[in-house]
Design a protein around this motif. Structure first.
Motif, PDB file in Angstrom:
ATOM      1  N   ASP A   1       0.815  -1.225   0.000  1.00 24.02           N
ATOM      2  CA  ASP A   1       0.000   0.000   0.000  1.00 24.02           C
ATOM      3  C   ASP A   1       0.849   1.275   0.000  1.00 24.02           C
ATOM      4  OD1 ASP A   1      -2.197  -1.590   0.117  1.00 24.02           O
ATOM      5  OD2 ASP A   1      -2.468  -1.417   2.293  1.00 24.02           O
ATOM      6  N   ASP A   2       2.166   1.101   0.179  1.00 20.83           N
ATOM      7  CA  ASP A   2       3.036   2.277   0.289  1.00 20.83           C
ATOM      8  C   ASP A   2       3.351   2.822  -1.107  1.00 20.83           C
ATOM      9  OD1 ASP A   2       5.143   4.040   0.553  1.00 20.83           O
ATOM     10  OD2 ASP A   2       6.384   2.734   1.802  1.00 20.83           O
ATOM     11  N   GLU A   3       2.964   4.076  -1.341  1.00 20.88           N
ATOM     12  CA  GLU A   3       3.137   4.597  -2.707  1.00 20.88           C
ATOM     13  C   GLU A   3       4.612   4.694  -3.103  1.00 20.88           C
ATOM     14  OE1 GLU A   3       2.196   8.729  -3.500  1.00 20.88           O
ATOM     15  OE2 GLU A   3       2.019   9.123  -1.342  1.00 20.88           O
ATOM     16  N   PHE A   4       5.521   4.688  -2.099  1.00 24.79           N
ATOM     17  CA  PHE A   4       6.942   4.797  -2.446  1.00 24.79           C
ATOM     18  C   PHE A   4       7.676   3.455  -2.366  1.00 24.79           C
ATOM     19  CE2 PHE A   4       5.920   9.130  -0.761  1.00 24.79           C
ATOM     20  CZ  PHE A   4       5.914   9.748  -2.012  1.00 24.79           C
ATOM     21  N   TYR A   5       6.929   2.359  -2.261  1.00 19.65           N
ATOM     22  CA  TYR A   5       7.582   1.048  -2.195  1.00 19.65           C
ATOM     23  C   TYR A   5       8.403   0.807  -3.464  1.00 19.65           C
ATOM     24  CZ  TYR A   5       8.305  -3.986  -1.974  1.00 19.65           C
ATOM     25  OH  TYR A   5       8.882  -5.231  -1.969  1.00 19.65           O
ATOM     26  N   ILE A   6       9.627   0.276  -3.291  1.00 14.80           N
ATOM     27  CA  ILE A   6      10.531   0.173  -4.439  1.00 14.80           C
ATOM     28  C   ILE A   6      10.452  -1.174  -5.164  1.00 14.80           C
ATOM     29  CG2 ILE A   6      12.203   1.874  -3.566  1.00 14.80           C
ATOM     30  CD1 ILE A   6      13.932  -0.506  -2.598  1.00 14.80           C
ATOM     31  N   GLY A   7       9.682  -2.099  -4.620  1.00 13.25           N
ATOM     32  CA  GLY A   7       9.671  -3.438  -5.218  1.00 13.25           C
ATOM     33  C   GLY A   7       8.453  -3.708  -6.081  1.00 13.25           C
ATOM     34  N   LEU A   8       8.343  -4.974  -6.494  1.00 11.67           N
ATOM     35  CA  LEU A   8       7.181  -5.385  -7.287  1.00 11.67           C
ATOM     36  C   LEU A   8       5.940  -5.288  -6.424  1.00 11.67           C
ATOM     37  CD1 LEU A   8       7.975  -8.691  -9.219  1.00 11.67           C
ATOM     38  CD2 LEU A   8       7.895  -6.349 -10.107  1.00 11.67           C
ATOM     39  N   ARG A   9       4.907  -4.703  -6.961  1.00 12.29           N
ATOM     40  CA  ARG A   9       3.681  -4.527  -6.183  1.00 12.29           C
ATOM     41  C   ARG A   9       2.745  -5.711  -6.444  1.00 12.29           C
ATOM     42  NH1 ARG A   9       2.803   0.409  -3.837  1.00 12.29           N
ATOM     43  NH2 ARG A   9       4.453   1.325  -5.080  1.00 12.29           N
ATOM     44  N   GLN A  10       3.096  -6.830  -5.898  1.00  8.08           N
ATOM     45  CA  GLN A  10       2.254  -8.025  -6.048  1.00  8.08           C
ATOM     46  C   GLN A  10       2.559  -8.997  -4.911  1.00  8.08           C
ATOM     47  OE1 GLN A  10       4.181  -9.694  -9.847  1.00  8.08           O
ATOM     48  NE2 GLN A  10       4.121 -11.491  -8.491  1.00  8.08           N
ATOM     49  N   LYS A  11       1.630  -9.928  -4.686  1.00  5.04           N
ATOM     50  CA  LYS A  11       1.860 -10.950  -3.651  1.00  5.04           C
ATOM     51  C   LYS A  11       3.016 -11.854  -4.089  1.00  5.04           C
ATOM     52  CE  LYS A  11      -1.661 -10.324  -0.720  1.00  5.04           C
ATOM     53  NZ  LYS A  11      -1.389  -9.798   0.625  1.00  5.04           N
ATOM     54  N   ARG A  12       3.641 -12.474  -3.120  1.00  2.05           N
ATOM     55  CA  ARG A  12       4.787 -13.338  -3.416  1.00  2.05           C
ATOM     56  C   ARG A  12       4.441 -14.487  -4.350  1.00  2.05           C
ATOM     57  NH1 ARG A  12       9.508 -13.180  -0.865  1.00  2.05           N
ATOM     58  NH2 ARG A  12       9.585 -11.421   0.548  1.00  2.05           N
ATOM     59  N   ALA A  13       5.296 -14.723  -5.291  1.00  3.57           N
ATOM     60  CA  ALA A  13       5.178 -15.932  -6.116  1.00  3.57           C
ATOM     61  C   ALA A  13       5.546 -17.119  -5.236  1.00  3.57           C
ATOM     62  CB  ALA A  13       6.139 -15.839  -7.286  1.00  3.57           C
ATOM     63  N   THR A  14       4.863 -18.206  -5.427  1.00  8.88           N
ATOM     64  CA  THR A  14       5.162 -19.407  -4.623  1.00  8.88           C
ATOM     65  C   THR A  14       5.255 -20.615  -5.567  1.00  8.88           C
ATOM     66  OG1 THR A  14       2.817 -19.777  -4.331  1.00  8.88           O
ATOM     67  CG2 THR A  14       3.929 -18.572  -2.555  1.00  8.88           C
ATOM     68  N   GLY A  15       5.399 -21.776  -4.977  1.00  3.20           N
ATOM     69  CA  GLY A  15       5.337 -23.041  -5.724  1.00  3.20           C
ATOM     70  C   GLY A  15       6.278 -23.083  -6.908  1.00  3.20           C
ATOM     71  N   GLU A  16       5.729 -23.537  -8.037  1.00 10.08           N
ATOM     72  CA  GLU A  16       6.563 -23.763  -9.214  1.00 10.08           C
ATOM     73  C   GLU A  16       7.211 -22.475  -9.730  1.00 10.08           C
ATOM     74  OE1 GLU A  16       5.428 -25.917 -13.140  1.00 10.08           O
ATOM     75  OE2 GLU A  16       4.666 -27.050 -11.424  1.00 10.08           O
ATOM     76  N   GLU A  17       6.435 -21.398  -9.687  1.00  8.16           N
ATOM     77  CA  GLU A  17       6.959 -20.131 -10.212  1.00  8.16           C
ATOM     78  C   GLU A  17       8.194 -19.687  -9.415  1.00  8.16           C
ATOM     79  OE1 GLU A  17       4.249 -16.807 -10.051  1.00  8.16           O
ATOM     80  OE2 GLU A  17       5.305 -15.767 -11.678  1.00  8.16           O
ATOM     81  N   TYR A  18       8.097 -19.840  -8.097  1.00  8.68           N
ATOM     82  CA  TYR A  18       9.224 -19.474  -7.223  1.00  8.68           C
ATOM     83  C   TYR A  18      10.418 -20.407  -7.489  1.00  8.68           C
ATOM     84  CZ  TYR A  18      11.861 -18.486  -2.949  1.00  8.68           C
ATOM     85  OH  TYR A  18      12.852 -18.135  -2.054  1.00  8.68           O
TER      86      TYR A  18
END
Ligand code: NDP
Ligand code: PYR
Ligand code: MG
Length: 595
Positions: free
Chosen positions: A245-262
């Motif tokens: 929710d932080d407008e200045f967050y520097i990372g990807l704005r999405q929930k963590r990838a898990t499972g096979e994608e991770y």
């Protein structure tokens, strides 16, 4: 005018290094350079690396070569610096004195951190000189506890990027991203995915402060040269809603990838690392959540040179403290009963290494020795009735016992001689717990390992006061000495920072190709053997950080010796005096003269 390289300078060094090491030539008669341009076919894409001599403003802005007001008259002429600097010519010692005075004027610890980061980006050698010469004062600034706050606020204090960010956006192109890093001759990578930053939880991409901080200790404490260190953050998203929710967050704005994608992302990363840097690149996993950490270590420990600092480094440093404390208690490791609060990476990692050390010392089965070790997790004591529901790393420690759902009752039931906090939750060693430990033991050994200071299971003052000055205490983050009834008690810092720099140096300098548990045991013994009578008298079970470079050289030598014994060291012939060799390998931060 001599060779002072500007951007991409290390390409040339790397090429030289490779030539020296391997004496190979490229297929078309050129030098087989590290990026493979000479091997590329005519239709393949190549990177247009350029190498030039730095001078003027460019030299002053290059942290690796900048010396600020320390440039001599001759250098000022030779490198077109005249007028770009004030007339004064300072010694490095005077620069250091000035900067330490400035730093001490900052009242807010985070401002000291930011000033140190600015210095690192401006003048690398001066940064390391400060850190090495003032290690006890500056370690808490660039490392725990202040680095924790820095990570929490990374978005807002972020100025120039440090390290390499590899996000899901780069999946499928990780090798390409690695090639963007200007230095090729990398020896150590510290990588995080930011999911368990100290005891502060998921800080996503902002976890970058940890690899950056750990690697500055590789250099300052272990003497690995800064250009050989690469901090990496793998950004697979974050589950930290506040950051999302932080407008200045520097990372990807999405929930963590898990499972096979991770798993695919990490697999691609590990393959790309090996492809780009070769077999002998040391990859240190740092602050991954335990649901990934154990699996990654298990998956890559036989195929790559990997080390999990939270599981293995922590185990080694704690074992060292325990070995050192045997002199105080006049007993053996096998005589102890251990109780942990926290059964994750640190807790079970330490527990396994203790069991292994006892097995080696007594020639007894590992399973028997695990029975002396009890752990409490968020649901209570690990007992056999919970076996089915436990994560695999906890199962070996689920012993026959009635269920116990809190620490105080566990202390009463298990009657431990050693209490170790690895829960990441502050204030959990309560007065009752410490008093119970003190009623059971003349000199209770209490380790509050969780970081940063806010998450410490108890403070040094609490441990000494509640035990009426009898506790032998050490903590993950530093505490000041405490006076109790006229006696000064000096708390030790049980932090993996004692181990990984020297451990890594030992591996690198011997060309060791895999991390073996015996190397961790060797590091523990090396550290424990450096506790002096004078240290013991102050209540310490670790030597002070002021002598860390000497300590690291000794750890490196013992680790390398063990690696040679095991036949996993590739640098041949084996240097005769490994301590001397380690010391000679170590980076020193004094300025070099330019020609
Ligand atoms: N001093 C040092 O050198 C090091 C210190 N650490 C510190 O150790 C801490 C833990 O790290 P790590 O082991 O990697 O983390 P993990 O998440 O792997 O493990 C934490 C463990 O603590 C348990 N726990 C959480 N809350 C409580 C509670 N209230 N009561 C009892 N148990 C609880 C968890 O239980 P459950 O499994 O049920 O969730 C889990 O078993 C961190 O603060 C970290 O900074 C880590 C590495 C090195
Ligand atoms: C010290 C360390 O590695 C940690 O707290 O995670
Ligand atoms: Mg860690």
């Amino acid at each position: 005018m001599g060779l002072v390289f500007q951007y991409k300078r290390a390409v040339m060094e790397a090429g030289d290094e490779i030539l020296k090491l391997e004496g190979k030539c490229g297929v078309s008669g050129g030098v087989q350079d590290m990026y493979g341009e000479d091997k590329a076919t005519e239709d393949q894409l190549v990177t247009p690396w350029a190498v030039s001599v730095a001078s003027g403003q460019i030299l002053l802005r290059d942290p690796r070569y900048n010396k600020g007001t320390c440039f001599t008259e001759k250098e000022r002429d030779a490198f077109f610096l005249r007028g770009l600097l004030p007339p004064v010519i300072m010694s490095q010692e005077d620069q250091e004195k000035k900067l330490m005075t400035n730093l001490r004027n900052y009242e807010v610890p985070l401002h000291r951190y930011m000033a140190m980061m600015d210095l690192q980006e401006r003048n690398e050698r001066l940064f390391y000189k400060l850190l090495i010469d003032n290690v006890e004062e500056l370690l808490p600034v660039v490392y725990t506890p202040v680095v924790g706050e820095a990570c929490q606020k990374y978005g807002s204090i972020f100025r120039r990027p440090q390290g390499l960010y590899i996000s899901l956006k780069e999946k499928g192109r990780i090798l390409e991203v690695l090639k963007n890093w200007p230095v090729k001759a990398i020896q150590v990578i510290v990588v995080t995915d930011g999911e368990r930053i100290l005891g502060l939880g998921d800080l996503g991409c902002q976890g970058m402060g940890i690899p950056v901080g750990k690697l500055s200790l590789y250099t300052a404490l272990g003497g690995v040269r800064p250009s050989a260190c690469l901090p990496i953050t793998i950004d697979v998203g974050t589950n930290n809603q506040k950051l999302l929710d932080d407008e200045f967050y520097i990372g990807l704005r999405q929930k963590r990838a898990t499972g096979e994608e991770y798993a695919e992302m990490l697999e691609e990363f590990m393959s790309a690392v090996k492809q780009n840097y070769g077999e002998k690149i040391l990859v240190q996993f740092e602050d991954f959540a335990n649901h990934n950490a154990f699996e990654l270590l298990a998956r890559y420990r036989t195929t790559h040179l990997v080390f999990n600092d939270d599981i293995q480094g922590t185990a080694s440093v704690v074992l060292a403290g325990l070995i050192a404390s045997l002199k105080v208690h006049g007993c053996t490791l096998a005589d102890h009963t251990f109780l942990f609060l926290g059964a994750g990476e640190a807790g079970t990692g330490i527990a396994e290494l203790i069991a292994l050390e006892i097995s080696k010392r007594t020639n007894s089965p590992l399973e028997e020795n695990r029975k002396k070790i009890w752990l409490v997790d968020s649901k209570g004591l690990l007992v056999s009735s919970r076996l089915e529901s436990l994560q695999h790393f906890k199962k070996p420690f689920a012993h026959e016992h009635e269920p116990v759902d809190n620490l105080l009752d566990a202390v009463k039931a298990v009657k431990p001689t050693v209490l170790i906090g690895t829960s990441g939750v502050g204030k959990t060693f309560t007065k009752e717990v410490v008093e119970e430990m003190s009623s059971l033991n003349e000199k209770p050994l209490i380790l509050a390992l969780s970081n940063p200071t806010s998450q410490a299971e108890c403070t040094a003052e609490e441990a000494y006061t509640w035990s009426k000055g009898r506790a032998i205490f050490a903590s993950g983050s530093p505490f000041k000495p405490v006076e109790y009834e006229g006696k000064l008690h000096v708390p030790g810092q049980a932090n993996n920072a004692y181990i990984f720099p020297g451990f890594g140096l030992g591996i690198i300098m011997s060309g060791t190709v895999r991390v073996h548990d015996d190397l961790l045991l060797a590091a523990s013994e090396a550290l424990a053997s450096q506790v002096t009578e004078e240290n013991y008298e102050k209540g310490l079970i670790y030597p002070p950080f002021t002598s860390i470079r000497k300590i690291s050289a000794n750890i490196a030598a013992k680790v390398a010796t063990k690696a040679y014994e095991l036949g996993i060291a590739s640098l041949l012939p084996q240097p005769r005096d490994l301590v001397h060799y380690a010391e000679r390998c170590m980076y020193t931060p004094t300025y070099r003269n330019y020609r």
